[in-house]
Write an enzyme that holds these catalytic residues in place. Sequence first.
Site, short mmCIF file in Angstrom:
data_model
loop_
_atom_site.label_atom_id
_atom_site.label_comp_id
_atom_site.label_asym_id
_atom_site.label_seq_id
_atom_site.Cartn_x
_atom_site.Cartn_y
_atom_site.Cartn_z
N GLU A 4 0.82 -1.21 0.00
CA GLU A 4 0.00 0.00 0.00
C GLU A 4 0.86 1.26 0.00
O GLU A 4 0.51 2.26 -0.64
CB GLU A 4 -0.94 0.00 1.21
CG GLU A 4 -2.04 -1.03 1.16
CD GLU A 4 -1.61 -2.42 1.62
OE1 GLU A 4 -2.44 -3.35 1.60
OE2 GLU A 4 -0.42 -2.56 2.00
N HIS A 43 -9.63 -6.21 10.40
CA HIS A 43 -10.39 -6.15 9.15
C HIS A 43 -11.82 -5.67 9.38
O HIS A 43 -12.68 -5.90 8.53
CB HIS A 43 -10.45 -7.54 8.50
CG HIS A 43 -9.13 -8.06 8.02
ND1 HIS A 43 -8.19 -8.61 8.87
CD2 HIS A 43 -8.59 -8.12 6.78
CE1 HIS A 43 -7.14 -8.99 8.17
NE2 HIS A 43 -7.36 -8.70 6.90
#
Length: 349
Positions: free
Chosen positions: A73, A142
Amino acid sequence: MSLPDATVEKPGAERRLTIAKAMSEAIGQEMQRDPSILVMGEDIGKMGGVFGTTTGLFETFGGERVRDTPISETAFIGAAVGMAANGLRPIVELMFVDFFGVCMDAIYNLAAKQSYFSGGKVSCPMVLMTSVGGGYGDAGQHSQCLYATFGHLPGMKVVIPSNAHDAKGLMLSAIRDDNPVIFMFHKALQGMGWLGTVAGSINDTPESEYLVPIGKASIVREGSDVTIVGLGVTVHHALAAARNLAETGIDAEVLDLRTIAPLDRESILASVAKTGRLLVVDDDYLSCGIGAEVIATVCEALPAPLKCPPQRIAHPDIPIPFTPVMEHFLLPDAQKIESRVRAMLGARK
């Protein structure tokens, strides 16, 4: 940057889309219109995105403009900032908002501050899409929302739609904006079969281009007794609670924030001035959250005292549990909203 006016739609048959399809349609339409737009992220090419955000784009535009990236990322979001500084308009997907820690320098110290540090000479027209929300037993890495984390940082706009119509219009506005925009989408509303979805998030979504303005909330249910402020999935919890409350004569107004930054304080104040009561429902962590900011806005600005102290419902300040029983016990829902409103009004079933 001045944005074109939204299209005025003619009456016709409903065209119901999921948020996932609305997002991918908006991106595709903008890519057709503007060759400077490209999309990057993990599994966004042939797979079409884990959450369906880029379905069909790879087949239409090819690998040059729809780029699968390695699991880094920091690399691809940092690259997007550079692309935005050099005339492109990148759209990047951070698969889960929880992963922001490895790329926050690129998001905040680069993208958000680029225009300010350059005296307005270098803009950053970048959209960062990211999934938020729990309820699936995905645990603490998550399942978070982190709305306030991004809303707290100047230089970025932050949006979260509660339905497909708004998702498409907000995406079109985000792509055309010269500022970096964080586009948050809640997993419970996305319309992916393996996730399930809240039915109310699937609604009439015109095929033509139209804009939903960033920074403008929406009254999705009018009422006179209490204002319930929600965002994303909590809007649907609030609507369900309002329907139950109406059966016993309690008339709740529901306000969908739609945008976290800038926050539509005017609409909040107007609604609470009318009802005299405020409940904010947020599935992010309780302390220092959006709920606190909305309440502070009302307490600082309204001259007349409210009918009762403002209230907030949010996830308590603990990591999101893995076990579904514990997770759902902690998440906001319609029953918790209904109970809190009844207590605020001194009403019983």
